[in-house]
Design a protein around this motif. Structure first.
Motif, PDB file in Angstrom:
ATOM      1  N   ILE A 102       2.161  -3.503  67.939  1.00  0.00           N
ATOM      2  CA  ILE A 102       2.456  -2.295  67.095  1.00  0.00           C
ATOM      3  C   ILE A 102       1.452  -3.332  66.105  1.00  0.00           C
ATOM      4  O   ILE A 102       0.546  -2.642  65.568  1.00  0.00           O
ATOM      5  N   ALA A 103       1.630  -4.921  65.894  1.00  0.00           N
ATOM      6  CA  ALA A 103       0.950  -5.187  65.374  1.00  0.00           C
ATOM      7  C   ALA A 103      -0.447  -6.116  64.849  1.00  0.00           C
ATOM      8  O   ALA A 103      -1.105  -5.222  64.189  1.00  0.00           O
ATOM      9  N   VAL A 104      -1.377  -5.124  66.738  1.00  0.00           N
ATOM     10  CA  VAL A 104      -2.241  -5.394  66.407  1.00  0.00           C
ATOM     11  C   VAL A 104      -3.140  -4.315  65.899  1.00  0.00           C
ATOM     12  O   VAL A 104      -4.069  -3.912  65.187  1.00  0.00           O
ATOM     13  N   TYR A 105      -2.099  -3.182  66.778  1.00  0.00           N
ATOM     14  CA  TYR A 105      -2.753  -1.798  66.085  1.00  0.00           C
ATOM     15  C   TYR A 105      -3.045  -1.203  64.374  1.00  0.00           C
ATOM     16  O   TYR A 105      -3.760  -1.212  63.775  1.00  0.00           O
ATOM     17  N   GLU A 106      -2.013  -2.188  63.422  1.00  0.00           N
ATOM     18  CA  GLU A 106      -1.822  -2.186  62.063  1.00  0.00           C
ATOM     19  C   GLU A 106      -2.444  -2.922  61.699  1.00  0.00           C
ATOM     20  O   GLU A 106      -3.364  -2.203  61.228  1.00  0.00           O
ATOM     21  N   LEU A 107      -3.612  -3.951  62.757  1.00  0.00           N
ATOM     22  CA  LEU A 107      -4.967  -4.940  62.011  1.00  0.00           C
ATOM     23  C   LEU A 107      -5.695  -3.835  61.992  1.00  0.00           C
ATOM     24  O   LEU A 107      -7.070  -3.457  60.762  1.00  0.00           O
ATOM     25  N   ARG A 169       1.757 -15.922  69.188  1.00  0.00           N
ATOM     26  CA  ARG A 169       0.954 -14.787  69.929  1.00  0.00           C
ATOM     27  C   ARG A 169      -0.450 -14.627  69.281  1.00  0.00           C
ATOM     28  O   ARG A 169      -1.634 -14.404  69.305  1.00  0.00           O
ATOM     29  N   LEU A 170      -0.119 -14.040  68.185  1.00  0.00           N
ATOM     30  CA  LEU A 170      -0.693 -13.096  66.757  1.00  0.00           C
ATOM     31  C   LEU A 170      -1.839 -14.582  66.419  1.00  0.00           C
ATOM     32  O   LEU A 170      -3.112 -13.727  66.618  1.00  0.00           O
ATOM     33  N   LEU A 174      -6.077 -14.655  67.073  1.00  0.00           N
ATOM     34  CA  LEU A 174      -6.773 -14.279  65.860  1.00  0.00           C
ATOM     35  C   LEU A 174      -7.410 -15.718  65.694  1.00  0.00           C
ATOM     36  O   LEU A 174      -8.661 -15.437  65.416  1.00  0.00           O
ATOM     37  N   SER A 175      -6.811 -16.368  65.903  1.00  0.00           N
ATOM     38  CA  SER A 175      -7.395 -18.240  65.287  1.00  0.00           C
ATOM     39  C   SER A 175      -8.311 -18.540  66.373  1.00  0.00           C
ATOM     40  O   SER A 175      -9.550 -19.037  66.381  1.00  0.00           O
ATOM     41  N   ARG A 176      -8.404 -17.802  67.718  1.00  0.00           N
ATOM     42  CA  ARG A 176      -9.524 -17.870  68.725  1.00  0.00           C
ATOM     43  C   ARG A 176     -10.444 -17.114  68.971  1.00  0.00           C
ATOM     44  O   ARG A 176     -11.350 -17.168  69.718  1.00  0.00           O
ATOM     45  N   ALA A 177     -10.235 -16.304  68.630  1.00  0.00           N
ATOM     46  CA  ALA A 177     -11.231 -15.349  68.638  1.00  0.00           C
ATOM     47  C   ALA A 177     -12.528 -15.723  68.199  1.00  0.00           C
ATOM     48  O   ALA A 177     -13.862 -14.709  69.129  1.00  0.00           O
ATOM     49  N   ALA A 206      -0.761 -21.961  70.547  1.00  0.00           N
ATOM     50  CA  ALA A 206      -1.475 -21.487  68.964  1.00  0.00           C
ATOM     51  C   ALA A 206      -1.568 -22.428  67.588  1.00  0.00           C
ATOM     52  O   ALA A 206      -1.875 -22.744  67.309  1.00  0.00           O
ATOM     53  N   LEU A 207      -0.795 -23.651  67.929  1.00  0.00           N
ATOM     54  CA  LEU A 207      -0.932 -24.209  66.896  1.00  0.00           C
ATOM     55  C   LEU A 207      -1.281 -25.135  66.864  1.00  0.00           C
ATOM     56  O   LEU A 207      -2.749 -24.957  65.454  1.00  0.00           O
TER      57      LEU A 207
END
Length: 424
Positions: A102-107, A169-170, A174-177, A206-207
């Motif tokens: 849901i978070a990815v779709y919201e973005l 995971r978000l 995002l930071s690896r994209a 992620a960190l």
């Protein structure tokens, strides 16, 4: 009646200034010069069409984190527009997002809104990867530089069966994209949280890829809150605000974690109450009435959405805090009162460890906080819960639940008194 009210002279001139989420001009931002300069310095590289660093903004609720981000990004957008740089701010509040999907779709949806285009994948029925691909497509086709602002990120927990929480995971994705060439635009990820220890829950992968610059926000003190309110006093018509109103509203907000949102909201509600009563000005009594209303509304909004078991845990702990000299409640005492309540209304009873965990979860709503304490070798360790609001307000609100209201408050008070006397 509507026409009669329309013809009356109101007390409020500009209601937008009484909206805590309204992005005010920089000269109205008070007590955050250091944070404003830090964020501006780090994000200004976007003006040269370069990648800004990732940021982690943390501190208590209502201390200006979101306001500073919005103000800085608004100014960057204006300058980038003049320089023909396509800059975008994609902001989501994670409080109401349940899963990573849901978070990815919201973005993606917010990115499309910012760009003035349409999302080309459905919200339901497709894999999360397709939504990521759509987000990347929208950003790559419409922006040179983007700042993703993830407000209240720690609330995005996601499915409990996953090794890492959804917010971890978000952040990783995002930071690896950019490094994976999924995103050709320069991106910066800004995580905002009330939880100073949120980064401890972020997974190691992620960190290592997120590596943010930290910006800390302290509570506002009463003097700063007064200055904030005076910078917004022109929200009201001239001469309608009594001299004691702003100091009182600031003092009330300073007592509850120095929350600027609460101070601004108090002024708004006080003004609305004065208007409804047909008064010719806003007085200190209106602030006191507003305080009761704001606290009850906020608590009601929170407790309406929690389970019956959490309500019972909260009620038991607030009942103890209401009768202690320092307004705090030991977890051991609260649990014994919780046991009495579950027996009284015949519901399942948690073990003490589960009760404590449920109370810890409730701290994310900013209703209360806790510290680990010990009163000597013989007493052992326990948590001490301290409420941000008046415990009596929480008790009154929880009694709107018919099952809790079945229990006599006098009986609960007797049980609490007995348990407090047994504390060692």
């Amino acid at each position: 009646m509507l026409l009669e009210f329309d013809e009356q002279d109101g007390l409020i001139r500009d209601r937008s200034l009484l909206d805590p989420n309204y992005v005010v001009e920089e000269d109205r931002i008070v007590g955050r010069d250091e944070q404003l300069q830090e964020v501006t310095k780090m994000l200004r590289v976007a003006l040269g069409n370069n990648r800004p660093p990732n940021l982690f903004l943390y501190g208590p609720s209502g201390t200006g984190k979101s306001l500073i981000m919005k103000a800085v990004c608004k100014n960057i957008h204006k300058i980038c527009e003049a320089r023909d740089i396509k800059f975008g701010t994609i902001e989501v509040n994670c409080q109401d997002l349940d899963t990573l999907n849901i978070a990815v779709y919201e973005l993606a949806e917010r990115s499309a809104d910012e760009a003035g285009v349409e999302v080309e994948v459905p919200k339901h029925g497709v894999a999360t990867k397709e939504k990521w691909d759509e987000l990347y497509r929208i950003v790559n086709e419409n922006f040179d530089s983007v700042v993703f602002v993830l407000d209240e990120l720690d609330m995005l927990v996601g499915r409990r069966d996953k090794q890492d929480p959804a917010f971890s995971r978000l952040l990783y994705q995002l930071s690896r994209a950019g490094a994976n060439d999924d995103l050709t635009a320069y991106i910066s990820v800004v995580a905002i949280s009330n939880d100073t220890k949120m980064m401890e829950a972020v997974g190691s992968r992620a960190l290592s890829s997120f590596t943010p610059e930290d910006v800390h926000f302290d509570d506002y003190d009463a003097k700063q809150l007064q200055a904030i309110l005076r910078r917004r006093q022109d929200a009201f018509h001239e001469g309608v605000v009594d001299s004691g109103v702003i100091p009182l509203a600031a003092a009330v907000a300073a007592q509850t974690h120095g929350d600027a949102r609460k101070a601004i909201d108090l002024m708004r509600v006080a003004g609305e109450l004065a208007e409804r009563e047909g008064d010719d000005g806003i007085h200190e009594e209106h602030v006191r009435q507003a305080q009761d209303k704001v606290e009850k509304n906020r608590v009601l909004e929170v407790v309406r959405g929690i389970s019956t078991q959490k309500k019972i845990c909260l009620y038991a702990t607030a009942a103890v805090a209401a009768q202690t000299s320092n307004g705090a409640a030991r977890s051991t005492t609260g649990y014994r009162v919780y046991q009495y309540l579950t027996d009284a209304i015949d519901v399942d009873q948690y073990y003490q460890e589960t009760y404590v965990n449920k109370m810890k979860e409730l701290t994310t709503y900013s209703l209360l906080d806790f510290e680990r304490r010990s009163h000597g070798p013989s007493s052992g360790m326990f948590l001490e819960f301290q409420f941000g609001e008046q415990p009596e307000t929480i008790l009154e609100t929880l009694r709107e639940d018919s099952r809790i209201d079945m229990i006599s408050d006098h009986e609960v008070a007797s049980v609490v008194n007995a348990q407090i006397q047994n504390e060692t």
